[in-house]
Design a protein around this motif. Sequence first.
Motif, PDB file in Angstrom:
ATOM      1  N   LYS A 440      -0.071   1.436  -0.024  1.00 43.51           N
ATOM      2  CA  LYS A 440       0.261   1.010  -1.386  1.00 43.51           C
ATOM      3  C   LYS A 440       0.057  -0.486  -1.602  1.00 43.51           C
ATOM      4  O   LYS A 440      -0.251  -0.914  -2.716  1.00 43.51           O
ATOM      5  N   GLU A 441       0.218  -1.320  -0.560  1.00 41.57           N
ATOM      6  CA  GLU A 441       0.047  -2.757  -0.704  1.00 41.57           C
ATOM      7  C   GLU A 441      -1.343  -3.219  -0.293  1.00 41.57           C
ATOM      8  O   GLU A 441      -1.673  -4.392  -0.476  1.00 41.57           O
ATOM      9  N   ARG A 442      -2.140  -2.326   0.274  1.00 36.51           N
ATOM     10  CA  ARG A 442      -3.421  -2.746   0.838  1.00 36.51           C
ATOM     11  C   ARG A 442      -4.621  -2.364  -0.002  1.00 36.51           C
ATOM     12  O   ARG A 442      -5.555  -3.139  -0.142  1.00 36.51           O
ATOM     13  N   HIS A 443      -4.603  -1.165  -0.582  1.00 35.99           N
ATOM     14  CA  HIS A 443      -5.798  -0.711  -1.276  1.00 35.99           C
ATOM     15  C   HIS A 443      -5.417   0.471  -2.151  1.00 35.99           C
ATOM     16  O   HIS A 443      -4.776   1.427  -1.690  1.00 35.99           O
ATOM     17  N   TYR A 444      -5.832   0.426  -3.413  1.00 38.36           N
ATOM     18  CA  TYR A 444      -5.469   1.497  -4.337  1.00 38.36           C
ATOM     19  C   TYR A 444      -6.121   2.819  -3.948  1.00 38.36           C
ATOM     20  O   TYR A 444      -5.559   3.888  -4.181  1.00 38.36           O
TER      21      TYR A 444
END
Length: 661
Positions: A440-444
């Motif tokens: 969730k914080e790295r890549h959609y």
Amino acid sequence: MRQDGHVDPSDDRAGRVIPRWLVHLLRTKPVPIHWSQLVRAAVVLSAPIAVGYLVDHIGYGALVSAGALPSITADVVGAYRSRAKRLSGALGAGVFGFELGVLTGADAVLSALVVIGIAAVSALISDAGSNASIAGLQLFVFTVLGTGQSTAGVPAGISLTCFAVGAAWGLFAALVGWTTRATVPERSAVAQVYLELATMLSAAAADDDETALDARYRLTQALNTAYDRLLSARSWLPGRDDTYRKLLNRLVASTPLVEAAVAAVNEGVRPPREVIAHLTDLSTAVLSGAPLPTPPSPPDDRPEQPPAVAALYAALRDLDAEKEQLRRARPAAWRRVWEWLLSLSSGPLTWLAAARLTVCVALAELTRFYVSNDRSYWITLTVGVVLKPDFGSVFGRAVLRGVGTVVGAGVGGAALALTPHAALFIPLVALFGVGLAFGKERHYGLLSAFATPLVLIQMALSSGDYEAVPERVVDTMVGCALVLVFGYLLWPGSRRPVLGRRLADVAEAISSYSEYALRPAKDAQRRNERSRRRRKAYRELSDVRTASLQNVVEPSAAGRQAVAWWPGIVALEQLVDAITAVAVSLDRNVLEPPEESEVRKVRAALAEFSLAVRTGIEPPPVDLPQGDQLAGVRSQLAMALNVITGPDLHTFRHVRLSGSG
């Protein structure tokens, strides 16, 4: 890409083989792994299904798991109080939306009107802040999912009860450590400031300018995080407020240290190794709650230190001085609502975003009437999630959502088809929950790839329908197509560049900072105001850098503008560092104050930069300061102005004139 993984939009070497926007679209964001969040996601999402399996009601367990889902997707690393507010709003909105969807889903026309109305409301409340934005997203998502659950055959009362129990379970699991680890996030944030200072000075000592620049950017992020957490920290637990107060005092007392470190790096000074080692010790002491170590003293055999190094030693010596700092007063709830209402009436941007989301959701609901299956609510869900305001590029999210859903649906379909026993869904949900928290914080795209099979399993277990995978893929493709055509290609202004406006705002914030930094700080009030304006300038620089990285994935003029403005962003970052270096030298009385006319030239040059960016009109020749005191400032100003006048950007001038924002 630089060594630390941050993306440099102006680096287009990979774009010679494949398009630049695609290169940036596929890159992941380098963030630390928070193992506690991964473990919590696995437990929170799989435990209800395990309990449901043991009591022979695995479908009810899946509904509880779905109710806990927002506690994973909406959570962030931070202070417990801030997380409690964010999660309470998100989970409460999710429960309300799910209830609304379940109660209206049986009537196709009524549910369509409700979903369209909720889409407009969720877009408008997003302008009230980050917490309101995530709550608006959960409100919309679970209203849509609730309309689908209404046809699953589960009594409405049981569905709503299970979902609410899941929300309470997710909130409890997220905040259970509050009583024993209440001050850990705040101490970690302050400790990270010292650690980033040590990293930046260590890179400067090794003459690694690139790493030092990256570390300075991370230092800005660490300072923003620390101030955000401590200025809002409160606790009902005995002694906690005293700890928060001391941490805030220590953070504010670090201002001279930060300024001296930035000045040392900007001037190319090699900081002493003992200073770097002491900063690491400071980080450890703050994190563990131990007393601060004794600061080092300047060596007697080298009485003549560079001003920045002398300032470092002095700042370390004064760091443990307890000076009471007042935390900002919290505005009343009615005032926050009033400010939100004023923001809605102050400009068209929020209303345009709400109109775009509402129109596209209405088109999705209309499309559903022409789809033969009863599970086509996924079309509307896709449209809303992709078009949600303030989450970056619509184009990039639509592409990544489509690709991620195809991959995730394939994985979820295989899991549903090949899992021989219902008990095996428990570890599968745990695995997908870990992937969701990781992505969730790295890549959609990663988020979509893990969220899709997770929701597919939850919905399949709760409804008993295991045949929905092919339809989910088709519905997602239809939703993404609606977004790309009506919300992007045909929507007025969707491809128009808007980064220039924010870059101009940054130049004005730097000008405001220079008014205080380039003149002697004769009293504490002036020093505090200088510190406040410096933090504002760095924060806005950080925001515009983030906006540039979001826009660079666009194949339109907005993406080309993000690439073209990148040198300007870097130049302004270095300009703030140069101004800070002058401020430190003035504090140490080793530099004669620049003449008033020289300071006015700096502000006038920044005003011309801002005006040129806003209007797209090339600025007239600018008279830069000529004194030796502002030599570093002059060189960075010249570099920033060259971005909007230099020959390398002549092909971009048309983009600025056609829509610089």
